[in-house]
Design a protein around this motif. Structure first.
Motif, PDB file in Angstrom:
ATOM      1  N   ALA A 566      27.675 -36.743  32.269  1.00 46.27           N
ATOM      2  CA  ALA A 566      28.869 -37.575  32.434  1.00 46.27           C
ATOM      3  C   ALA A 566      29.365 -38.106  31.099  1.00 46.27           C
ATOM      4  N   TYR A 647      34.945 -40.878  29.430  1.00 50.57           N
ATOM      5  CA  TYR A 647      34.973 -40.568  30.856  1.00 50.57           C
ATOM      6  C   TYR A 647      36.383 -40.195  31.315  1.00 50.57           C
ATOM      7  N   GLU A 651      35.495 -39.221  36.694  1.00 55.45           N
ATOM      8  CA  GLU A 651      34.144 -39.685  36.371  1.00 55.45           C
ATOM      9  C   GLU A 651      34.027 -41.201  36.442  1.00 55.45           C
ATOM     10  N   ALA A 750      28.155 -33.246  38.584  1.00 61.31           N
ATOM     11  CA  ALA A 750      29.406 -33.995  38.662  1.00 61.31           C
ATOM     12  C   ALA A 750      29.739 -34.344  40.113  1.00 61.31           C
TER      13      ALA A 750
END
Length: 789
Positions: A566, A647, A651, A750
């Motif tokens: 991430a 991000y 995310e 993810a």
């Protein structure tokens, strides 16, 4: 008669003097050097002074191998006994035995070994033990003085090698043999730099071989060795070894163990390199790994059966070796005929040495393996560079591909259908790879294979590097190329494979990997610096740009989705290579591997992890087994190197924020502070002022977390037992932890790739651990099935 007699006397005298003159001429002129050396040997005693070996540092000057000043204890048997004692055998023996007993007890050397050396009465120099601590030497001297047996005992300056971190980076650092010479790793590769130059103490001796007074002594000081500064980073090496250890524990059926490399993409510097299991550098000849002990015992039992021996071999021999740990019948066994003519003891010692050599083996540079689908990077990059394919090229996969008289299947038996070039990598499609290679042609394929460095050593500065096998150019057929296009039926080393991948993403530049950064002298002055060496430009920057985009999609939505980290743009490639069966194998076996590189907009770090020799009956896919390990390594390494996470909108659930301190604030102010931090809050109690909070001030929690604010009273101090969430889906795990009053930090695959196959693979703290309310539990999610090749 008198005249004749006088003449004869003169002749004999002349002849005698002539013989003497000729002999003197022969000794003093013709053989001068020989007799000079012989006279010096009789008149002097020459003792070697060991220099201090140079230190091995990591790139931040942390000591990984150091030398401490010690002593070598020496006995001159010729000086032990007085002339009077020599005339009385009983007295002489008693003194020799007393001296041997003290030396044995204080130095930990077997009594028989010491006594044998002490009784060599014509010898002037017998080493009893090297590397003796100064405290031990002082204790020894006191004991000898108390017993009155100090004659003939002396010490010389020496040094002993220490490895502060034990087994840490053992395959890189290496160790010394019993003579203090580098045997493996950097210790061997840079022996001349590290060793220094020995000094000497020359003492004059009298006619009886005893030392003359001090004024006849000459001291030539030793020249200490230079130190070596590695490119290895102690912290990154720690990250890699930690996660390889976990992978080894998670995959106990991996007969070949696990291995990994972390490389700087732009420089070729090795930031970390390791294999598991490994060994303790401070005791490199001790075998402690149970799998190796079991393998050694099986080999020894086979030897015993062949020799018709019923001897039982102790665990002590398996672990430590030595004939003292063997039954007397084995030690006295007669030699057998044939080529070797050696005893059973020799056979068993050889078996143990073979096991040690396997334990010391540097897997990432010495073991060859079929690379499998990570090699598809070279196949696609080559075809793209030649212009025979482009980003919009399409290929069709019906689940198989016919080549000559062979039908080669895809891992997805139903086939992938029509797919563009990027999706051939995302899907790791074998038929598409064959079609791409056919466009390249055998000659071009062979030339680029060589250009990417697969037919030569990478040149890494570690001993024992190997080169894999590939077909000779004059016998390389389309069928060979078809299987090679997806990385099967030829071999490479892990370091070769990772070097290729780095070249693919770094504008096509193939570099020489290296583990040494600098050589420095004892005063810290840099003597030599090792710069980046670019061997050649293999593909263009345009080809490299396409490959970076395609590799990122492999992780974003392809077979490498478990390599996702991430906040970072990670690219990579999975591989699941089928191994040729060994004798006794009842099922197919595989090597699972993954190469991950980040960040893909500016590649800096490349990581290769391989889990070797897994049976088909367990999860064995590179995407399922190796990709999560690489993700864990990158998750630690990238922040450590200062690469900031960025991000994306999809995310949001992965972001973390620090909980604000709202104790003492009003409800309204506290709610505003929580909202500003991005957190929701829940009030408990009827008061107007916040008296306590969960999580505590400064604690990092996911943005999806909810603060519990107490208005009157304080949070409970009762410890909470962490529930088991492994095997659950993300939503199930989140709810179970929330119900327990705990927060979940999600890592792994993810969120946008969540499917019914996504579940929690690991959690920390583990289930059953007692923690306080509001503790963050890290849960790693993955797709746990064999997702592709």
């Amino acid at each position: 008669m008198r005249i004749r007699l006088a003449f004869l006397i003169v002749c004999f005298v002349f002849l005698g003097f002539s013989v003497v003159a000729v002999r003197l001429f022969y000794m003093q002129v013709v053989k001068y050097d020989y007799y000079q050396e012989k006279a010096m040997n009789f008149q002097t005693r020459d003792t070697v002074v060991t220099p201090t070996r140079g230190t091995i540092y990591d790139r931040n000057m942390k000591e990984l191998a150091v030398s401490a000043t010690t002593e070598t204890v020496v006995v001159a048997p010729v000086n032990v006994l007085t002339d009077t004692e020599k005339k009385n055998p009983a007295v002489a023996l008693a003194k020799q035995e007393k001296l041997s007993r003290i030396l044995s007890e204080k130095l930990g050397v077997t009594y028989e070994t010491v006594l044998t050396k002490v009784q060599k009465e014509k010898s002037q120099y017998e080493v009893i033990k090297k590397g003796v601590e100064k405290e031990t030497v002082e204790d020894l001297k006191a004991a000898l003085k108390e017993e009155g047996v100090t004659a003939g005992i002396s010490t010389a300056p020496d040094s002993k090698r220490y490895y502060p971190y034990g087994s840490f980076a053992s395959q890189v650092i290496g160790f010394l043999n019993s003579d203090g010479v580098g045997q493996e790793g950097i210790e061997k590769q840079y022996e001349k730099e590290l060793a220094g130059t020995a000094g000497r103490v020359v003492r004059a001796t009298n006619a009886k071989g005893r030392d003359m007074p001090f004024e006849y002594e000459q001291y030539i000081p030793a020249e200490d060795g230079n130190s070596v500064v590695l490119t290895v980073d102690e912290a990154i090496q720690h990250f890699l070894e930690k996660h390889l250890e976990t992978a080894y524990a998670d995959n106990p059926q991996a007969r070949g163990g696990v291995a990994g490399i972390v490389m700087d993409v732009k420089t070729g510097e090795i930031l970390a390199l390791a294999g598991k299991p490994n060994f303790d550098l401070n005791a490199p000849r001790e075998i402690t790994e149970q799998a190796w002990l079991d393998e050694l015992r099986a080999n020894i039992n086979k030897i015993l059966a062949e020799r018709g021996s019923s001897a039982q071999i102790s665990d002590a021999f398996l672990k430590e070796g030595g004939k003292d740990n063997l039954p007397e019948s084995v030690v006295k066994d007669e030699t057998r005929g044939g080529k070797k003519d050696q005893t059973l003891l020799d056979d068993l010692s050889d078996a143990r040495m073979d096991q040690l050599m396997k334990m010391w083996r540097n897997k990432p540079i010495m073991d060859t393996y079929e690379p499998g689908s990570t090699f598809k990077l070279m196949n696609v990059a080559t075809a793209y560079e030649l212009g025979v394919v482009n980003a919009s090229s399409t290929f069709f996969c019906p689940g198989y591909q016919k080549v000559a008289d062979r039908t080669i299947k895809c891992w997805k038996h139903a086939g992938h259908g029509s797919e563009d070039l990027t999706h051939t990598l995302m899907n790791s499609c074998n038929p598409a790879m064959i079609q791409i290679s056919m466009k390249t042609g055998t000659q071009n394929f062979y030339e680029y294979f060589k250009a990417f460095g697969f037919q030569e050593k990478t040149g890494i500065d570690l001993p024992g590097e190997q080169v894999g096998y590939f077909w000779p150019s004059d016998t390389f057929t389309e069928l060979n190329m078809a299987t090679a296009s997806f990385g099967q039926r030829f071999t490479v080393t892990p370091i070769q494979e990772l070097s290729m991948a780095c070249a693919v993403v770094d504008d096509g530049r193939l570099k020489t990997p290296h583990v040494v950064k600098e050589i420095v002298d004892k005063d810290g002055n840099v003597k030599q610096t090792f710069e980046t060496e670019v061997k050649r430009q293999v593909v263009s920057a345009d080809t490299s740009a396409f490959m970076r985009q395609a590799m990122e999609q492999v992780v974003a939505a392809g077979t490498g989705m478990n390599g996702y980290v991430a906040g970072y743009r990670v690219g990579g490639k999975t591989a699941t290579s089928e191994l040729l069966k060994k004798e006794g194998d009842v099922e197919d076996r595989y090597t699972a591997s993954f190469i991950g590189i980040a960040p893909m907009d500016d590649p800096q770090v490349a990581v290769l992890v391989m889990v070797d020799d897994l049976p088909e009956s367990v999860v064995h896919g590179g995407g399922a087994v190796a990709a999560p390990v690489v993700a864990r390594v990158l998750n630690d390494v990238l922040p450590y190197l200062g690469v900031e996470a960025q991000y994306g909108e999809d995310e949001a659930d992965r972001r973390e924020v620090a909980a604000p301190n709202v104790i003492g604030q009003s409800r309204a102010d506290a709610e505003a502070a929580a909202k500003e931090a991005g957190l929701e809050c829940k009030f408990v109690g009827d008061g107007d002022t916040v008296t306590d909070q969960v999580p505590s001030s400064g604690a990092k929690v996911p943005v999806t977390a909810r603060m519990i604010l107490y208005c009157g009273g304080t949070k409970s101090t009762e410890q909470i037992e962490v529930p088991r969430v492994t095997g659950l889906t993300p939503s199930e795990a989140q709810e179970r932890l929330r119900s327990a009053g705990l927060y979940m930090k999600r890592t792994g695959i993810a969120s946008k790739m969540d499917t019914y196959m996504t579940n929690a693979a690991k959690q920390s703290p583990v289930a059953g651990t007692k923690v306080g309310a509001g503790t963050v539990v890290t849960v790693e999610f993955s797709n746990s099935v064999n997702i592709g090749d």
